[in-house]
Design a protein around this motif. Structure first.
Motif, mmCIF file in Angstrom:
data_model
loop_
_atom_site.group_PDB
_atom_site.id
_atom_site.type_symbol
_atom_site.label_atom_id
_atom_site.label_comp_id
_atom_site.label_asym_id
_atom_site.label_seq_id
_atom_site.Cartn_x
_atom_site.Cartn_y
_atom_site.Cartn_z
ATOM 1 N N GLY A 221 6.643 2.406 -0.691
ATOM 2 C CA GLY A 221 7.829 1.998 -1.426
ATOM 3 C C GLY A 221 7.492 1.246 -2.689
ATOM 4 N N VAL A 222 7.787 -0.061 -2.701
ATOM 5 C CA VAL A 222 7.598 -0.879 -3.896
ATOM 6 C C VAL A 222 6.147 -0.837 -4.372
ATOM 7 C CG1 VAL A 222 7.662 -3.240 -4.781
ATOM 8 C CG2 VAL A 222 9.539 -2.382 -3.355
ATOM 9 N N PHE A 223 5.204 -0.915 -3.446
ATOM 10 C CA PHE A 223 3.784 -0.966 -3.806
ATOM 11 C C PHE A 223 3.150 0.425 -3.746
ATOM 12 C CE2 PHE A 223 4.937 -5.153 -2.217
ATOM 13 C CZ PHE A 223 4.461 -5.977 -3.225
ATOM 14 N N GLY A 224 3.924 1.419 -4.145
ATOM 15 C CA GLY A 224 3.468 2.799 -4.074
ATOM 16 C C GLY A 224 2.708 3.249 -5.307
ATOM 17 N N ILE A 225 2.699 4.555 -5.510
ATOM 18 C CA ILE A 225 1.913 5.163 -6.584
ATOM 19 C C ILE A 225 2.308 4.614 -7.949
ATOM 20 C CG2 ILE A 225 1.529 7.326 -7.816
ATOM 21 C CD1 ILE A 225 1.595 8.759 -5.139
ATOM 22 N N ALA A 226 3.616 4.477 -8.183
ATOM 23 C CA ALA A 226 4.083 4.060 -9.507
ATOM 24 C C ALA A 226 3.532 2.681 -9.884
ATOM 25 C CB ALA A 226 5.608 4.047 -9.539
ATOM 26 N N LEU A 227 3.617 1.717 -8.966
ATOM 27 C CA LEU A 227 3.097 0.385 -9.255
ATOM 28 C C LEU A 227 1.575 0.428 -9.373
ATOM 29 C CD1 LEU A 227 4.109 -2.547 -9.635
ATOM 30 C CD2 LEU A 227 3.509 -2.951 -7.245
ATOM 31 N N GLY A 228 0.930 1.282 -8.576
ATOM 32 C CA GLY A 228 -0.521 1.433 -8.672
ATOM 33 C C GLY A 228 -0.945 1.941 -10.038
ATOM 34 N N VAL A 229 -0.210 2.895 -10.579
ATOM 35 C CA VAL A 229 -0.506 3.413 -11.920
ATOM 36 C C VAL A 229 -0.248 2.341 -12.969
ATOM 37 C CG1 VAL A 229 0.180 5.125 -13.640
ATOM 38 C CG2 VAL A 229 -0.073 5.801 -11.258
ATOM 39 N N SER A 230 0.804 1.560 -12.776
ATOM 40 C CA SER A 230 1.100 0.465 -13.703
ATOM 41 C C SER A 230 -0.055 -0.526 -13.747
ATOM 42 C CB SER A 230 2.391 -0.231 -13.280
ATOM 43 O OG SER A 230 2.670 -1.344 -14.110
ATOM 44 N N ALA A 231 -0.607 -0.842 -12.565
ATOM 45 C CA ALA A 231 -1.684 -1.829 -12.494
ATOM 46 C C ALA A 231 -3.009 -1.285 -13.007
ATOM 47 C CB ALA A 231 -1.843 -2.310 -11.048
#
Length: 878
Positions: free
Chosen positions: A206-216
């Motif tokens: 969810g929140v800590f998924g692929i999208a946030l991983g790419v952001s980081a």
């Protein structure tokens, strides 16, 4: 900082409003002074330093040196990344409209602490959480609840209500999707509170998924790189170069606005920031040469929003596509570069047509006037110079690995430093570029070559980025890291070294200014990232809901029902849904939402209609239409920003910008049906041909929609221009009407057909069978099967991942094994029911005329239109 402020003057109320708009949308409107302001800056600085540390090889070196593991895994980095974002969002963005911009209230401190604690809970309890395996404790649920609420509040602060409403709607669906008031067609079984919170917050679904991983891992570094490049002065340099190059042409300021916005868009992740950065200078100049306020604003908006489709950053969506589509970053850049470039060229042509219609002239240029022949030679020389530069970069950078081998990296560092010293020396012999007042009278334009030479060293970090990506094949994150290191060197040294080379000025003072510029760049990069990081976290709620409930399948069935199975109606509906879902969302969240919900719809319904669409084409399709929300009223924030500068009507500016953006609306439909535009399976020579033809076609499309070509269009001429443009873009449409693209063969002879096809040929199979979820319903879909090397047909199909049995004159399809290419493709079929899943048609490519033959009548019709229009005008076309 505004131009007046930069010169020590007083900012006007209009400038203050623009600064407030950019702050509210990108960096945060709150700027507390004193120790609180210092704390805010230190946290932002720490975030940038943390991201540089995470991207570098330093953690591994320190681990070897200290004997203690100080590396960070992806899960930890995501948690820390979001913790920084939540803290800064709470501190930098006031919760209420009337809240103070200079004082942080007590409740914001509490919310900031709760948000950070909820994220760091995952870091300090990661082993215990992994041991619980889906059985959350009461504390887990409390932390998850607090974290979700904190993130939604931070999202509201940084991005406004739209994303909060969308995310809340998905949360509501998770918990109440089984209730009778939900339409039966979209109901699902529902989820318990514990299961949902574990899914959203405690796992990477969810929140800590692929999208946030790419952001980081990727997005932050590119945004930081752009912020430091701008802080160094590259933004002003790009604008000055564009004006020196194009300002003397018809409608020159508008053309310069397009080019400078394109260059700024290369490093910017925000349509609004791009609009204000370049528009503050370009819009007043456009008005002075005759453009109406709404037209000037619309040109700036169209070019600024187009910056979001231009690689390498694409509003951060490029890096998300890498994960969602499963291709390399270079593939995304290659697929996206041609449509973006064509769109910008078409916008330049639209500006030119507007200038022709109104009889505008360019700004005065220094030096003697040039003849038409000299101008043409100059343009050709410019294109040739760019081609030579591109060749030198490509082959020269590749040459370094062949010559230096294992020492290539060290050699490139030396080459970079030597080139930097040389270009900086050249720049030091000329005055630094100053920020101009757009309201001041212009007696002449700056000279191109002297202006160009003042900042060529800004291109070096961009070359480093290209070298790392294309030659060393580093990851995008590591490539951006080394490019950022190059920018750090430039920020620290450009001012003191220039002072030394000029043998004048306070070198120590200039060195202190360099350190100050670096700190400002690091802080600015972090503040620019607040909205993006929060957006990727909030968008994770949508992605998590889809993985938990299968909502994308329901959306697909809904759109299929509305479209009646018609492919074009389906594409139009997907475009409209993308536009609606994208309203008010930043580029990154926009792409995550629309691609998660709608990309699969296009693939599935396209396959049912016999259109096999590459996944990257589908993702670019929904991305383009989601971006149009930045232009289109009533939410088009970029249009409101441009109208604030031009003092024009915001709604009229938005509608005019949308009209100028019709070329961007047309492109996605075109590359869905003609993937040559995305350079898919296209060689270098064919790529040049596709670029030339597509550029001409898009310019004709612009002429048809703008009502002017060589003269004002008659109605039939506009229709003819659009027809010619369509034919150049998609000649296969007419060929399909004359000769079918495929020849059908007996399904029972599928093995013989596969045996007869040449190496690397392919079959198109029509598969029909019962629906797994509804046995009374029959599904039908198309699938394209690459056959690889020549050989036995059954073996070739098996190697491709399909097991087919010939039985009673039928070709029965067995369920593909997990891990094979077609396992997920056929998951909707029931392979164990009474009715078998079978291949009902086998199609092979037909031997046809080349589709380019239809260019001939299109060109003949074009010559007729040109001949008739030339008789009606005495105005030069250029």
């Amino acid at each position: 900082m505004s131009e007046n402020a930069a010169r020590g003057g007083t900012a006007t109320s209009n400038e203050i409003d623009l600064q407030e708009l950019v702050a509210q949308s990108d960096t945060g409107a709150r700027s507390p002074g004193g120790s609180i302001g210092l704390l805010l800056s230190l946290v932002a600085l720490s975030w940038s330093l943390f991201q540089l540390y995470y991207a570098s090889t330093l953690p591994f070196l320190l681990t070897d040196l200290l004997g203690v593991n100080v590396t960070l895994n992806s899960d930890t980095a995501r948690s820390v990344h979001l913790a920084f974002a939540l803290f800064l969002a709470t501190m930098a963005y006031p919760l209420f409209r009337h809240s103070s911009r200079h004082v942080i209230p007590w409740y914001d401190w509490i919310l900031a602490f709760l948000g950070v604690a909820s994220c760091l809970y995952l870091v300090f309890n990661k082993e215990a959480i992994s041991d619980r395996a889906g059985l959350p404790t009461d504390m887990d649920l409390i932390v998850s609840t607090v974290g979700m609420i904190s993130m939604l509040i931070a999202t509201y602060r940084a991005l406004g209500l739209p994303l909060v409403i969308v995310a809340s709607a998905f949360l509501f669906y998770v918990f109440f999707g089984d209730q009778p008031f939900i339409p039966e067609v979209i109901q699902w079984k529902g989820a318990s509170y514990g299961k949902a919170m574990w899914h959203y917050w405690m796992q990477t679904e969810g929140v800590f998924g692929i999208a946030l991983g790419v952001s980081a891992s990727m997005i932050f570094l590119f945004v930081l790189f752009g912020a430091m490049l701008d802080q160094a002065g590259a933004g002003n340099y790009f604008i000055k170069v564009a004006f020196a190059l194009l300002g003397h042409l018809r409608g020159g300021p508008a053309k310069a606005a397009v080019v400078s916005s394109a260059m700024t868009g290369l490093i910017s992740g925000s349509s609004i920031a791009n609009t204000v950065t370049t528009g503050t200078f370009t819009i007043p100049l456009m008005k002075r040469v005759g453009f109406k306020p709404e037209t000037a604003g619309a040109v700036e908006v169209s070019s600024s929003v187009n910056g979001q489709i231009m690689p390498p950053v694409m509003g951060a969506a490029a890096f998300l596509m890498v994960e969602y589509v499963g291709v390399t970053y270079l593939d995304v850049v290659r697929n996206a570069i041609l449509p973006a470039t064509i769109s910008y060229i078409a916008l330049l042509y639209i500006v030119h047509l507007e200038a022709l219609k109104q009889g505008m002239q360019g700004l005065p240029k220094p030096g003697p006037a040039k003849t038409v022949l000299q101008s043409i030679i100059g343009v050709l020389t410019g294109f040739l110079s760019l081609a030579i530069l591109a060749a030198v970069l490509h082959y020269g950078l590749g040459w370094t690995k062949d010559v230096f081998g294992d020492a290539t990296f060290q050699a490139v560092v030396v080459i970079f430093l030597a080139a930097y010293a040389g270009l900086l020396y050249v720049a030091s012999k000329r005055p630094d570029l100053e920020l101009d007042d757009p309201d001041a009278p212009i007696t002449s334009l700056p000279e191109f070559i002297p202006t160009l030479l003042t900042g060529l060293y800004y291109l070096l970090p961009i070359i480093v980025l290209v070298w790392c990506l294309m030659i060393e094949r580093f990851s995008p994150g590591l490539s951006a890291y080394w490019a950022s290191v190059g920018m750090i060197v430039i920020l620290l040294t450009q001012k003191p070294l220039k002072a030394m080379m000029r043998a004048s000025g306070d070198v120590a003072g200039q060195a202190r200014e360099g350190v100050s510029d670096l700190i400002k760049g690091l802080i600015g990069g972090a503040r620019n990232m607040i909205g993006i990081a929060v957006a990727t976290g909030a968008a994770g709620i949508i992605v998590g809901t889809i993985s938990l409930t299968g909502a994308h399948q329901i959306m697909g069935e809904f759109i299929e029902f509305l479209s009646g199975g018609n492919l074009m109606i389906m594409l139009v509906l997907v475009a409209i849904f993308s536009l609606i879902l994208g309203m008010g969302l930043p580029t990154t969240a926009n792409y995550i939402v629309v691609s998660s919900l709608l990309a699969g719809v296009v693939v599935e319904i396209g396959a049912m209609n016999g259109l096999i669409v590459p996944l990257i084409a589908v993702h670019l399709f929904v991305f383009y239409f989601g971006l149009m929300a930045d232009v289109t009223p009533p939410v088009g924030l970029a249009s409101f920003a441009a109208a604030a500068i031009s003092r024009g009507d915001p709604l009229k500016t938005g509608f005019t910008a949308f009209f100028y953006s019709l070329r961007t609306v047309a492109l996605p439909f075109l590359f869905i049906f003609n993937t040559d535009l995305l350079l898919i399976d296209v060689g270098p020579i064919q790529a040049v041909f596709v670029f030339i033809v597509a550029t001409i076609a898009m310019m004709l499309f612009a002429a048809g929609t703008q009502g002017y070509f060589f003269a004002r269009n008659k109605a039939w001429e506009a229709v003819a221009l659009l027809l010619i443009a369509f034919t150049l873009f998609r000649p296969g449409f007419w060929l399909d009407m004359v000769q079918p693209p495929y020849v059908s063969t007996n399904p029972a002879q599928v093995f013989e057909t596969a045996s007869e096809l040449p190496a690397d040929g392919y079959l198109k199979l029509v598969v029909r069978g019962p629906d797994f979820d509804n046995p009374d319903k029959e599904l039908e879909t198309f699938v394209e099967v690459p056959l690889g090397a020549s050989g036995d047909g059954e073996t070739r199909l098996s190697d491709a991942g399909l097991t087919i049995m010939e039985e009673d004159g039928k070709a029965l399809l067995e369920e593909p094994f997990p891990g094979t290419p077609y396992f997920e493709k056929f998951q909707s079929f029931d392979f164990y029911g009474d009715e078998p899943v079978q291949v009902v048609d086998v199609q092979t490519p037909a031997n046809r005329l080349p589709k380019e033959v239809f260019y001939i009548p299109a060109i003949l019709l074009l010559l007729v239109v040109v001949g008739l229009q030339r008789r009606r005008t005495n105005v030069p076309a250029f």
